[in-house]
Design a protein around this motif. Structure first.
Motif, PDB file in Angstrom:
ATOM      1  N   LEU A  87       0.807  -1.222   0.000  1.00  0.00           N
ATOM      2  CA  LEU A  87       0.000   0.000   0.000  1.00  0.00           C
ATOM      3  C   LEU A  87       0.838   1.268   0.000  1.00  0.00           C
ATOM      4  CD1 LEU A  87      -3.079  -0.739   2.275  1.00  0.00           C
ATOM      5  CD2 LEU A  87      -2.807  -0.996  -0.178  1.00  0.00           C
ATOM      6  N   GLU A  88       1.974   1.269   0.711  1.00  0.00           N
ATOM      7  CA  GLU A  88       2.825   2.461   0.723  1.00  0.00           C
ATOM      8  C   GLU A  88       3.334   2.764  -0.676  1.00  0.00           C
ATOM      9  OE1 GLU A  88       3.478   4.761   2.798  1.00  0.00           O
ATOM     10  OE2 GLU A  88       2.629   3.955   4.652  1.00  0.00           O
ATOM     11  N   ALA A  89       3.755   1.726  -1.385  1.00  0.00           N
ATOM     12  CA  ALA A  89       4.262   1.923  -2.745  1.00  0.00           C
ATOM     13  C   ALA A  89       3.162   2.370  -3.689  1.00  0.00           C
ATOM     14  CB  ALA A  89       4.910   0.632  -3.249  1.00  0.00           C
ATOM     15  N   ILE A  90       1.974   1.786  -3.543  1.00  0.00           N
ATOM     16  CA  ILE A  90       0.860   2.188  -4.399  1.00  0.00           C
ATOM     17  C   ILE A  90       0.456   3.630  -4.111  1.00  0.00           C
ATOM     18  CG2 ILE A  90      -1.602   1.793  -4.847  1.00  0.00           C
ATOM     19  CD1 ILE A  90      -1.095  -1.179  -4.530  1.00  0.00           C
ATOM     20  N   ALA A  91       0.412   3.985  -2.837  1.00  0.00           N
ATOM     21  CA  ALA A  91       0.064   5.360  -2.480  1.00  0.00           C
ATOM     22  C   ALA A  91       1.026   6.347  -3.124  1.00  0.00           C
ATOM     23  CB  ALA A  91       0.070   5.514  -0.960  1.00  0.00           C
ATOM     24  N   ALA A  92       2.324   6.064  -3.036  1.00  0.00           N
ATOM     25  CA  ALA A  92       3.326   6.954  -3.622  1.00  0.00           C
ATOM     26  C   ALA A  92       3.192   7.016  -5.129  1.00  0.00           C
ATOM     27  CB  ALA A  92       4.727   6.477  -3.236  1.00  0.00           C
ATOM     28  N   GLU A  93       2.872   5.899  -5.738  1.00  0.00           N
ATOM     29  CA  GLU A  93       2.726   5.832  -7.200  1.00  0.00           C
ATOM     30  C   GLU A  93       1.500   6.598  -7.682  1.00  0.00           C
ATOM     31  OE1 GLU A  93       3.519   4.566 -11.183  1.00  0.00           O
ATOM     32  OE2 GLU A  93       4.761   4.603  -9.364  1.00  0.00           O
ATOM     33  N   CYS A  94       0.546   6.804  -6.805  1.00  0.00           N
ATOM     34  CA  CYS A  94      -0.716   7.460  -7.189  1.00  0.00           C
ATOM     35  C   CYS A  94      -0.843   8.884  -6.655  1.00  0.00           C
ATOM     36  CB  CYS A  94      -1.900   6.617  -6.716  1.00  0.00           C
ATOM     37  SG  CYS A  94      -1.977   4.990  -7.476  1.00  0.00           S
ATOM     38  N   GLY A  95       0.243   9.431  -6.131  1.00  0.00           N
ATOM     39  CA  GLY A  95       0.215  10.830  -5.722  1.00  0.00           C
ATOM     40  C   GLY A  95      -0.249  11.084  -4.316  1.00  0.00           C
ATOM     41  N   TYR A  96      -0.257  10.044  -3.459  1.00  0.00           N
ATOM     42  CA  TYR A  96      -0.671  10.233  -2.071  1.00  0.00           C
ATOM     43  C   TYR A  96       0.544  10.213  -1.150  1.00  0.00           C
ATOM     44  CZ  TYR A  96      -5.403   9.489  -3.759  1.00  0.00           C
ATOM     45  OH  TYR A  96      -6.591   9.620  -4.422  1.00  0.00           O
ATOM     46  N   SER A  97       0.430  10.931  -0.050  1.00  0.00           N
ATOM     47  CA  SER A  97       1.573  11.109   0.854  1.00  0.00           C
ATOM     48  C   SER A  97       1.853   9.871   1.690  1.00  0.00           C
ATOM     49  CB  SER A  97       1.321  12.297   1.784  1.00  0.00           C
ATOM     50  OG  SER A  97       0.119  12.109   2.525  1.00  0.00           O
ATOM     51  N   GLY A  98       0.878   8.991   1.851  1.00  0.00           N
ATOM     52  CA  GLY A  98       1.089   7.801   2.646  1.00  0.00           C
ATOM     53  C   GLY A  98      -0.083   6.845   2.521  1.00  0.00           C
ATOM     54  N   SER A  99       0.108   5.625   3.019  1.00  0.00           N
ATOM     55  CA  SER A  99      -0.919   4.602   2.862  1.00  0.00           C
ATOM     56  C   SER A  99      -2.177   4.902   3.683  1.00  0.00           C
ATOM     57  CB  SER A  99      -0.357   3.236   3.255  1.00  0.00           C
ATOM     58  OG  SER A  99       0.051   3.229   4.616  1.00  0.00           O
ATOM     59  N   ASN A 100      -2.039   5.566   4.808  1.00  0.00           N
ATOM     60  CA  ASN A 100      -3.216   5.854   5.629  1.00  0.00           C
ATOM     61  C   ASN A 100      -4.183   6.785   4.906  1.00  0.00           C
ATOM     62  OD1 ASN A 100      -2.350   4.265   7.751  1.00  0.00           O
ATOM     63  ND2 ASN A 100      -1.382   5.947   8.862  1.00  0.00           N
ATOM     64  N   TYR A 101      -3.637   7.867   4.348  1.00  0.00           N
ATOM     65  CA  TYR A 101      -4.508   8.801   3.624  1.00  0.00           C
ATOM     66  C   TYR A 101      -5.062   8.153   2.358  1.00  0.00           C
ATOM     67  CZ  TYR A 101      -6.219  12.968   1.286  1.00  0.00           C
ATOM     68  OH  TYR A 101      -7.022  13.881   0.653  1.00  0.00           O
ATOM     69  N   PHE A 102      -4.207   7.414   1.643  1.00  0.00           N
ATOM     70  CA  PHE A 102      -4.661   6.700   0.455  1.00  0.00           C
ATOM     71  C   PHE A 102      -5.812   5.757   0.796  1.00  0.00           C
ATOM     72  CE2 PHE A 102      -4.039   2.541  -1.777  1.00  0.00           C
ATOM     73  CZ  PHE A 102      -4.719   2.889  -2.939  1.00  0.00           C
ATOM     74  N   SER A 103      -5.674   5.003   1.875  1.00  0.00           N
ATOM     75  CA  SER A 103      -6.718   4.054   2.266  1.00  0.00           C
ATOM     76  C   SER A 103      -8.013   4.769   2.634  1.00  0.00           C
ATOM     77  CB  SER A 103      -6.245   3.207   3.450  1.00  0.00           C
ATOM     78  OG  SER A 103      -5.134   2.406   3.083  1.00  0.00           O
ATOM     79  N   LYS A 104      -7.888   5.924   3.276  1.00  0.00           N
ATOM     80  CA  LYS A 104      -9.071   6.697   3.652  1.00  0.00           C
ATOM     81  C   LYS A 104      -9.825   7.168   2.412  1.00  0.00           C
ATOM     82  CE  LYS A 104     -10.458  10.832   6.240  1.00  0.00           C
ATOM     83  NZ  LYS A 104      -9.972  11.980   7.061  1.00  0.00           N
ATOM     84  N   VAL A 105      -9.089   7.697   1.417  1.00  0.00           N
ATOM     85  CA  VAL A 105      -9.717   8.154   0.179  1.00  0.00           C
ATOM     86  C   VAL A 105     -10.321   6.966  -0.574  1.00  0.00           C
ATOM     87  CG1 VAL A 105      -9.292   9.225  -2.069  1.00  0.00           C
ATOM     88  CG2 VAL A 105      -8.193  10.146  -0.020  1.00  0.00           C
ATOM     89  N   PHE A 106      -9.601   5.864  -0.626  1.00  0.00           N
ATOM     90  CA  PHE A 106     -10.069   4.672  -1.325  1.00  0.00           C
ATOM     91  C   PHE A 106     -11.375   4.172  -0.716  1.00  0.00           C
ATOM     92  CE2 PHE A 106     -10.342   0.320  -2.652  1.00  0.00           C
ATOM     93  CZ  PHE A 106      -9.709   0.269  -3.892  1.00  0.00           C
ATOM     94  N   ARG A 107     -11.406   4.031   0.608  1.00  0.00           N
ATOM     95  CA  ARG A 107     -12.607   3.523   1.265  1.00  0.00           C
ATOM     96  C   ARG A 107     -13.798   4.471   1.062  1.00  0.00           C
ATOM     97  NH1 ARG A 107     -13.946  -0.110   5.215  1.00  0.00           N
ATOM     98  NH2 ARG A 107     -11.772  -0.668   5.628  1.00  0.00           N
ATOM     99  N   LYS A 108     -13.547   5.779   1.103  1.00  0.00           N
ATOM    100  CA  LYS A 108     -14.625   6.747   0.920  1.00  0.00           C
ATOM    101  C   LYS A 108     -15.270   6.606  -0.451  1.00  0.00           C
ATOM    102  CE  LYS A 108     -15.582  11.715   0.873  1.00  0.00           C
ATOM    103  NZ  LYS A 108     -15.015  13.083   1.048  1.00  0.00           N
TER     104      LYS A 108
END
Length: 286
Positions: A245-266
């Motif tokens: 998830l950390e690598a995917i978050a970085a690849e998609c323009g997110y600062s970290g996996s926690n924020y990426f996961s929050k946006v994804f779940r929303k």
């Protein structure tokens, strides 16, 4: 287009017997002039289902909830039965229109969605895809086309989806250059942790102005469009790689996996890990 000969067609309700989700009852093109044409829709007896009527030429009248709407070319109404409304031909006028009378349980979804978008009346150009589709179908039926099982429902679904899409995101004859530039910028830079403020500085446009124009042309806000680009890329990575998830978050323009996961779940209703598992993705622990 409006010079097509008038004719109406009724259809056997075999699809009703097959419990089809959408089916035609009748449709046609009619011209009213120097005659009594007046329908109160609160009591139409056995006339049920949904009715969409689109003005091709002349003028019609539509009354609902104490308001009277003049239906000029390009104007239409969409109602279900019974309904506290009335449509009629005014004295000394003519009215040429096409109508589609249909039923089926899926009709309720389209009807309710249209009520949210426009209410009972709306306007759409006669060059729109939905209108052109009807005229093509009308001509095909005039030329002898016969409906098999579910065929009329296929036509109705295509027509109603095109209609909703065009009402949600009206087609513009001239596209706004700043919207095109912004979309191209986001497509190029969505992988980086840079925001819309920087994009606006580079494009020389204010964010409020861009937001208004972008929504007008696409039906989305710029941030929603940017998020959709990032999440579409994330979906591909989740399904086709074993990246964490950390690598995917970085690849998609997110600062970290926690924020990426929050946006994804929303947006998706489930976590990235659940999405990967549900779609039989690679099962690397995350």
């Amino acid at each position: 287009m409006i010079n097509q000969a008038c004719q109406t067609f009724g259809f056997l309700d075999l699809d009703r017997q097959w419990n089809a989700p959408l089916f035609l009852l009748d449709f046609g093109m009619e011209q009213r002039k120097n005659e009594t044409y007046d329908f109160q829709n609160s009591n139409r007896g056995s006339y049920s289902g949904y009715l969409l009527q689109y003005t091709l030429d002349g003028v019609g009248m539509f009354e609902s909830e104490g308001q009277t709407t003049i239906l000029s070319p390009g104007d239409a109404f969409f109602i279900t039965f019974p309904d506290r409304s009335r449509y009629y031909l005014a004295e000394n006028n003519s009215w040429k229109y096409f109508y589609i009378h249909f039923d089926g349980e899926m009709g309720e979804y389209f009807f309710q969605r249209m009520q949210v978008l426009t209410g009972k009346t709306f306007s759409i150009p006669n060059t729109s895809q939905a209108i052109l589709l009807f005229l093509e179908e009308f001509q095909a039926v005039k030329s002898g086309k016969k409906y098999g099982r579910y065929d009329s429902g296929i036509f109705l679904y295509q027509f109603l989806v095109l209609l909703m899409r065009e009402l949600e995101t009206p087609l513009k004859s001239v596209k706004n250059a700043c919207v095109e530039d912004a979309a191209a910028w986001m497509q190029k830079n969505y992988k980086y942790q840079i925001g819309l403020s920087q994009m606006c500085r580079e494009l020389g446009v204010s964010l409020p102005h861009l937001t208004r124009q972008f929504h007008l042309q696409t039906g989305l806000s710029p941030i929603k469009y940017l998020t959709s680009l990032r999440l579409e890329h994330a979906l591909s990575l989740l399904l086709n790689t074993s990246m964490g998830l950390e690598a995917i978050a970085a690849e998609c323009g997110y600062s970290g996996s926690n924020y990426f996961s929050k946006v994804f779940r929303k947006n998706m209703g489930i976590s990235p890990a659940q999405y990967r598992d549900r779609h039989n993705g690679l099962q690397k622990p995350l």
